[in-house]
Design a protein around this motif. Structure first.
Motif, PDB file in Angstrom:
ATOM      1  N   LYS A   1       0.834  -1.203   0.000  1.00 46.88           N
ATOM      2  CA  LYS A   1       0.000   0.000   0.000  1.00 46.88           C
ATOM      3  C   LYS A   1       0.868   1.252   0.000  1.00 46.88           C
ATOM      4  O   LYS A   1       0.623   2.198  -0.767  1.00 46.88           O
ATOM      5  N   GLU A   2       1.887   1.275   0.853  1.00 44.03           N
ATOM      6  CA  GLU A   2       2.764   2.442   0.933  1.00 44.03           C
ATOM      7  C   GLU A   2       3.554   2.631  -0.355  1.00 44.03           C
ATOM      8  O   GLU A   2       3.775   3.760  -0.802  1.00 44.03           O
ATOM      9  N   THR A   3       3.969   1.528  -0.961  1.00 42.49           N
ATOM     10  CA  THR A   3       4.689   1.595  -2.239  1.00 42.49           C
ATOM     11  C   THR A   3       3.787   2.175  -3.321  1.00 42.49           C
ATOM     12  O   THR A   3       4.185   3.070  -4.076  1.00 42.49           O
ATOM     13  N   ALA A   4       2.566   1.662  -3.407  1.00 42.62           N
ATOM     14  CA  ALA A   4       1.614   2.139  -4.408  1.00 42.62           C
ATOM     15  C   ALA A   4       1.304   3.619  -4.210  1.00 42.62           C
ATOM     16  O   ALA A   4       1.209   4.381  -5.189  1.00 42.62           O
ATOM     17  N   LYS A   5       1.152   4.027  -2.965  1.00 40.45           N
ATOM     18  CA  LYS A   5       0.841   5.429  -2.672  1.00 40.45           C
ATOM     19  C   LYS A   5       1.965   6.352  -3.140  1.00 40.45           C
ATOM     20  O   LYS A   5       1.718   7.396  -3.750  1.00 40.45           O
ATOM     21  N   GLU A   6       3.213   5.960  -2.887  1.00 42.14           N
ATOM     22  CA  GLU A   6       4.349   6.788  -3.289  1.00 42.14           C
ATOM     23  C   GLU A   6       4.458   6.868  -4.810  1.00 42.14           C
ATOM     24  O   GLU A   6       4.734   7.946  -5.368  1.00 42.14           O
ATOM     25  N   LEU A   7       4.239   5.760  -5.493  1.00 38.71           N
ATOM     26  CA  LEU A   7       4.325   5.756  -6.953  1.00 38.71           C
ATOM     27  C   LEU A   7       3.186   6.555  -7.569  1.00 38.71           C
ATOM     28  O   LEU A   7       3.372   7.234  -8.589  1.00 38.71           O
ATOM     29  N   ALA A   8       2.010   6.499  -6.956  1.00 40.05           N
ATOM     30  CA  ALA A   8       0.888   7.320  -7.419  1.00 40.05           C
ATOM     31  C   ALA A   8       1.177   8.800  -7.185  1.00 40.05           C
ATOM     32  O   ALA A   8       0.842   9.654  -8.012  1.00 40.05           O
ATOM     33  N   GLN A   9       1.806   9.100  -6.060  1.00 40.38           N
ATOM     34  CA  GLN A   9       2.178  10.475  -5.740  1.00 40.38           C
ATOM     35  C   GLN A   9       3.100  11.063  -6.814  1.00 40.38           C
ATOM     36  O   GLN A   9       3.070  12.261  -7.105  1.00 40.38           O
ATOM     37  N   ARG A  10       3.881  10.190  -7.425  1.00 40.61           N
ATOM     38  CA  ARG A  10       4.821  10.634  -8.461  1.00 40.61           C
ATOM     39  C   ARG A  10       4.208  10.660  -9.855  1.00 40.61           C
ATOM     40  O   ARG A  10       4.898  10.902 -10.837  1.00 40.61           O
ATOM     41  N   GLY A  11       2.908  10.383  -9.936  1.00 40.93           N
ATOM     42  CA  GLY A  11       2.196  10.564 -11.195  1.00 40.93           C
ATOM     43  C   GLY A  11       1.979   9.334 -12.041  1.00 40.93           C
ATOM     44  O   GLY A  11       1.461   9.427 -13.166  1.00 40.93           O
ATOM     45  N   ALA A  12       2.337   8.158 -11.554  1.00 39.32           N
ATOM     46  CA  ALA A  12       2.167   6.936 -12.345  1.00 39.32           C
ATOM     47  C   ALA A  12       0.715   6.480 -12.356  1.00 39.32           C
ATOM     48  O   ALA A  12      -0.079   6.839 -11.472  1.00 39.32           O
ATOM     49  N   ARG A  13       0.360   5.694 -13.365  1.00 39.04           N
ATOM     50  CA  ARG A  13      -0.908   4.972 -13.332  1.00 39.04           C
ATOM     51  C   ARG A  13      -0.621   3.650 -12.630  1.00 39.04           C
ATOM     52  O   ARG A  13       0.172   2.838 -13.124  1.00 39.04           O
ATOM     53  N   VAL A  14      -1.251   3.453 -11.477  1.00 41.07           N
ATOM     54  CA  VAL A  14      -0.894   2.345 -10.604  1.00 41.07           C
ATOM     55  C   VAL A  14      -2.026   1.331 -10.536  1.00 41.07           C
ATOM     56  O   VAL A  14      -3.167   1.667 -10.208  1.00 41.07           O
ATOM     57  N   TYR A  15      -1.702   0.090 -10.833  1.00 37.68           N
ATOM     58  CA  TYR A  15      -2.649  -1.015 -10.705  1.00 37.68           C
ATOM     59  C   TYR A  15      -2.394  -1.729  -9.383  1.00 37.68           C
ATOM     60  O   TYR A  15      -1.289  -2.237  -9.143  1.00 37.68           O
ATOM     61  N   LEU A  16      -3.412  -1.767  -8.539  1.00 39.82           N
ATOM     62  CA  LEU A  16      -3.336  -2.534  -7.298  1.00 39.82           C
ATOM     63  C   LEU A  16      -3.828  -3.944  -7.612  1.00 39.82           C
ATOM     64  O   LEU A  16      -5.021  -4.162  -7.843  1.00 39.82           O
ATOM     65  N   ALA A  17      -2.905  -4.888  -7.651  1.00 44.46           N
ATOM     66  CA  ALA A  17      -3.252  -6.272  -7.969  1.00 44.46           C
ATOM     67  C   ALA A  17      -3.496  -7.024  -6.669  1.00 44.46           C
ATOM     68  O   ALA A  17      -2.553  -7.374  -5.958  1.00 44.46           O
ATOM     69  N   CYS A  18      -4.775  -7.265  -6.348  1.00 42.38           N
ATOM     70  CA  CYS A  18      -5.140  -7.761  -5.014  1.00 42.38           C
ATOM     71  C   CYS A  18      -6.077  -8.967  -5.094  1.00 42.38           C
ATOM     72  O   CYS A  18      -6.900  -9.065  -5.997  1.00 42.38           O
ATOM     73  N   ARG A  19      -5.950  -9.810  -4.108  1.00 42.28           N
ATOM     74  CA  ARG A  19      -6.887 -10.939  -3.972  1.00 42.28           C
ATOM     75  C   ARG A  19      -8.238 -10.451  -3.471  1.00 42.28           C
ATOM     76  O   ARG A  19      -9.277 -10.903  -3.926  1.00 42.28           O
ATOM     77  N   ASP A  20      -8.208  -9.521  -2.524  1.00 41.38           N
ATOM     78  CA  ASP A  20      -9.433  -8.953  -1.956  1.00 41.38           C
ATOM     79  C   ASP A  20      -9.753  -7.639  -2.684  1.00 41.38           C
ATOM     80  O   ASP A  20      -9.238  -6.580  -2.346  1.00 41.38           O
ATOM     81  N   VAL A  21     -10.604  -7.731  -3.701  1.00 39.08           N
ATOM     82  CA  VAL A  21     -10.899  -6.567  -4.539  1.00 39.08           C
ATOM     83  C   VAL A  21     -11.618  -5.477  -3.755  1.00 39.08           C
ATOM     84  O   VAL A  21     -11.351  -4.284  -3.938  1.00 39.08           O
ATOM     85  N   GLN A  22     -12.531  -5.860  -2.876  1.00 40.39           N
ATOM     86  CA  GLN A  22     -13.273  -4.876  -2.101  1.00 40.39           C
ATOM     87  C   GLN A  22     -12.331  -4.040  -1.239  1.00 40.39           C
ATOM     88  O   GLN A  22     -12.437  -2.806  -1.195  1.00 40.39           O
ATOM     89  N   LYS A  23     -11.410  -4.698  -0.566  1.00 43.26           N
ATOM     90  CA  LYS A  23     -10.426  -3.983   0.243  1.00 43.26           C
ATOM     91  C   LYS A  23      -9.525  -3.140  -0.647  1.00 43.26           C
ATOM     92  O   LYS A  23      -9.149  -2.015  -0.296  1.00 43.26           O
ATOM     93  N   GLY A  24      -9.192  -3.674  -1.820  1.00 43.78           N
ATOM     94  CA  GLY A  24      -8.368  -2.935  -2.759  1.00 43.78           C
ATOM     95  C   GLY A  24      -9.042  -1.659  -3.226  1.00 43.78           C
ATOM     96  O   GLY A  24      -8.397  -0.609  -3.351  1.00 43.78           O
ATOM     97  N   GLU A  25     -10.333  -1.718  -3.498  1.00 39.74           N
ATOM     98  CA  GLU A  25     -11.072  -0.530  -3.936  1.00 39.74           C
ATOM     99  C   GLU A  25     -11.079   0.540  -2.852  1.00 39.74           C
ATOM    100  O   GLU A  25     -10.959   1.739  -3.144  1.00 39.74           O
ATOM    101  N   PHE A  26     -11.211   0.115  -1.615  1.00 45.60           N
ATOM    102  CA  PHE A  26     -11.191   1.064  -0.499  1.00 45.60           C
ATOM    103  C   PHE A  26      -9.839   1.770  -0.425  1.00 45.60           C
ATOM    104  O   PHE A  26      -9.763   2.987  -0.260  1.00 45.60           O
ATOM    105  N   VAL A  27      -8.756   0.993  -0.562  1.00 50.03           N
ATOM    106  CA  VAL A  27      -7.408   1.557  -0.515  1.00 50.03           C
ATOM    107  C   VAL A  27      -7.158   2.461  -1.722  1.00 50.03           C
ATOM    108  O   VAL A  27      -6.534   3.516  -1.606  1.00 50.03           O
ATOM    109  N   ALA A  28      -7.656   2.063  -2.899  1.00 46.16           N
ATOM    110  CA  ALA A  28      -7.476   2.874  -4.104  1.00 46.16           C
ATOM    111  C   ALA A  28      -8.100   4.257  -3.925  1.00 46.16           C
ATOM    112  O   ALA A  28      -7.490   5.279  -4.286  1.00 46.16           O
TER     113      ALA A  28
END
Length: 248
Positions: A55-82
């Motif tokens: 989560k922290e890695t994805a947040k930092e990469l998103a902060q830098r302007g990337a299009r970030v795919y969260l590849a997760c087993r729990d999609v509902q939790k992933g959507e909340f984090v996204a």
């Protein structure tokens, strides 16, 4: 008098430990990604990105302007984090896709879907993993740890050790959860644990170090067995055979 001093020290010890803990934790988490690279137009996939280091890695990469795919087993939790990352970074290009590393059908479906959406993948962070699970097997009949951590994640460009980090990786062990709680003042936060992954993903000029093992944002020592090319090739061949993939 001596007994009184000992008692005083015993009483003061927890307080002194509490005061010193931030500095000790800082010392134990010395590696920090210093790259200022920005990532507009870049495409990133982070597995296991709905919690902890991912989560922290994805947040930092998103902060830098990337299009970030969260590849997760729990999609509902992933959507909340996204949504959380979108709100924090202002980057709306944070997307969630289903990926269960314990099922090769899910892995192939994810890859097929991704290739239909994107022409390029610039950064892949294989973060997802399991530890100390009760004995169980993947959907394909592999032991869970080898199935998820090795066969599911595949071969990475860099191997990184984040250090001892407060994360959900220990959720299967009551003893480890107790130990993490007991020594929580000295354990890295997920943000600190993400630094080495970010360093390897963002620092320019690391290509010549491909295949090395990193810890605290530096190349780290590995055992002779880990450097054995014959064993590595044998592991590759066996892994490909188990997954029904070509060996070259």
């Amino acid at each position: 008098m001596v007994e009184l001093l000992l008692l005083l020290l015993l009483l003061l010890f927890p307080f002194l430990l509490y005061v010193a803990a931030p500095q000790i934790r800082k010392m134990l988490s010395s590696g920090v990604c210093t790259s200022t690279v920005q990532l507009p137009g870049k495409v990133v996939v982070v597995t296991g990105a709905n919690t902890g280091i991912g989560k922290e890695t994805a947040k930092e990469l998103a902060q830098r302007g990337a299009r970030v795919y969260l590849a997760c087993r729990d999609v509902q939790k992933g959507e909340f984090v996204a949504k959380e990352i979108q709100t924090m970074t202002g980057n709306q290009q944070v997307l969630v896709r289903k990926l269960d590393l314990s099922d090769t059908k899910s892995i192939r479906a994810f890859a097929k879907g991704f290739l239909a959406e994107e022409k390029h993948l610039h950064i892949l962070i294989n973060n997802a993993g399991v530890m100390m699970c009760p004995y169980s097997k993947t959907a394909d009949g592999f032991e869970m740890h080898i199935g998820v951590n090795h066969l599911g994640s595949g071969v990475t460009t860099y191997s990184v050790h984040p250090g001892t980090v407060q994360s959900e990786l220990i959720r299967h062990s009551s003893f480890m959860r107790w130990m993490w709680w007991l020594f929580s003042f000295f354990i890295k936060t997920p943000q600190q644990g993400a630094q080495t992954s970010l360093h390897c993903a963002l620092t320019e000029g690391l290509e010549i170090l491909s295949g090395n093992h990193f810890s605290d944002c530096h190349v780290a020592w590995v055992s002779a067995q880990a450097r054995n090319e014959t064993v590595a090739r044998r592991l590759w061949d066996v892994s490909c055979d188990l997954l029904g993939l070509p060996m070259d």
